[in-house]
Write an enzyme that holds these catalytic residues in place. Sequence first.
Site, PDB file in Angstrom:
ATOM      1  CG  HIS A  30      -2.013  -1.052   1.119  1.00 56.58           C
ATOM      2  ND1 HIS A  30      -2.917  -1.118   0.094  1.00 56.58           N
ATOM      3  CD2 HIS A  30      -2.302  -2.090   1.951  1.00 56.58           C
ATOM      4  CE1 HIS A  30      -3.727  -2.146   0.279  1.00 56.58           C
ATOM      5  NE2 HIS A  30      -3.370  -2.761   1.394  1.00 56.58           N
ATOM      6  NE  ARG A  57       1.621  -4.958   3.452  1.00 55.90           N
ATOM      7  CZ  ARG A  57       0.491  -4.461   3.966  1.00 55.90           C
ATOM      8  NH1 ARG A  57      -0.318  -5.256   4.665  1.00 55.90           N
ATOM      9  NH2 ARG A  57       0.184  -3.194   3.809  1.00 55.90           N
ATOM     10  CD  GLU A  85      -4.515  -9.431   4.288  1.00 58.58           C
ATOM     11  OE1 GLU A  85      -4.602  -8.297   4.803  1.00 58.58           O
ATOM     12  OE2 GLU A  85      -3.674  -9.706   3.410  1.00 58.58           O
ATOM     13  CG  ASP A  97      -7.648  -6.003   3.757  1.00 59.45           C
ATOM     14  OD1 ASP A  97      -8.573  -5.508   3.080  1.00 59.45           O
ATOM     15  OD2 ASP A  97      -6.459  -5.717   3.571  1.00 59.45           O
TER      16      ASP A  97
END
Length: 261
Positions: free
Chosen positions: A52, A77, A156, A182
């Site tokens: 993100h 990540r 998630e 999430d």
Amino acid sequence: MSSAKPTVLSSLADRLGKGDTLLSAWCGLPDPSIAGVLAQEGFDAVTLDMQHGPITLGEVIRAIPLINAAGKPALARIAVGEFQNVSKLFDAGVSGVIAPMINTMEDARRLAAYAKYPPLGERSWGSYGGLGASGLDANSYLKAANRFSMTFAMIETREAMAILDDILALEGIDALFVGPSDLSIALSGGASVNASAKEVDEALRHIVARASAVNKPVAFYAASAERAKEGVEMGARLVTVMSDTGFLRAAAQTALKVVRG
């Protein structure tokens, strides 16, 4: 050098293996020096977010040596499904890779395959930053890397919760990482996003219990220091605290409040 001697690259696996609870900074801004600055603070690790955050693979690779030079392990990540970057990140010197949306056993197997050397996985040889940071010769690194190059499968979704024990049982998956936002969307049937919902806390405790039964740690993202403390209290062994943008905004707000009253 013996593979048993602790190094910055093996410190994440070593400390989690001893049962320590670790706090990590979280970086998504693209300037590698930001991660380097946070690595100089009292965090146990620094996590770089390519899912993100606007930070790119190249910027992550430039940040890793700055983090390791501060004596801290780096984690990264990947974006959803970008398993091809897992080996690149370990080659560059991260100690852990976090993979989001691990919703099927095929997802989990792909993560393990890209992260681990044969015969456990399919990672090809080409480590440079990782080899250097390990303090090992090539053959010792080959033998030891599968232990200290840690995989974190993100839990998630309801799909992931349904196969939780199967993911935990898969050799090559070293830890779980709970994505609370999430997960809250999934558990509410898409009705809301609430990372501190009661249902998320219940899920985290369940995940910690199942993972602890097979001696695997659970990590947790927290958007505030208060939430990070709650994550630790619920049993998470690696908690990421806020984010680089969160720190900047919080410091700016605090400073302005002092000056303006």
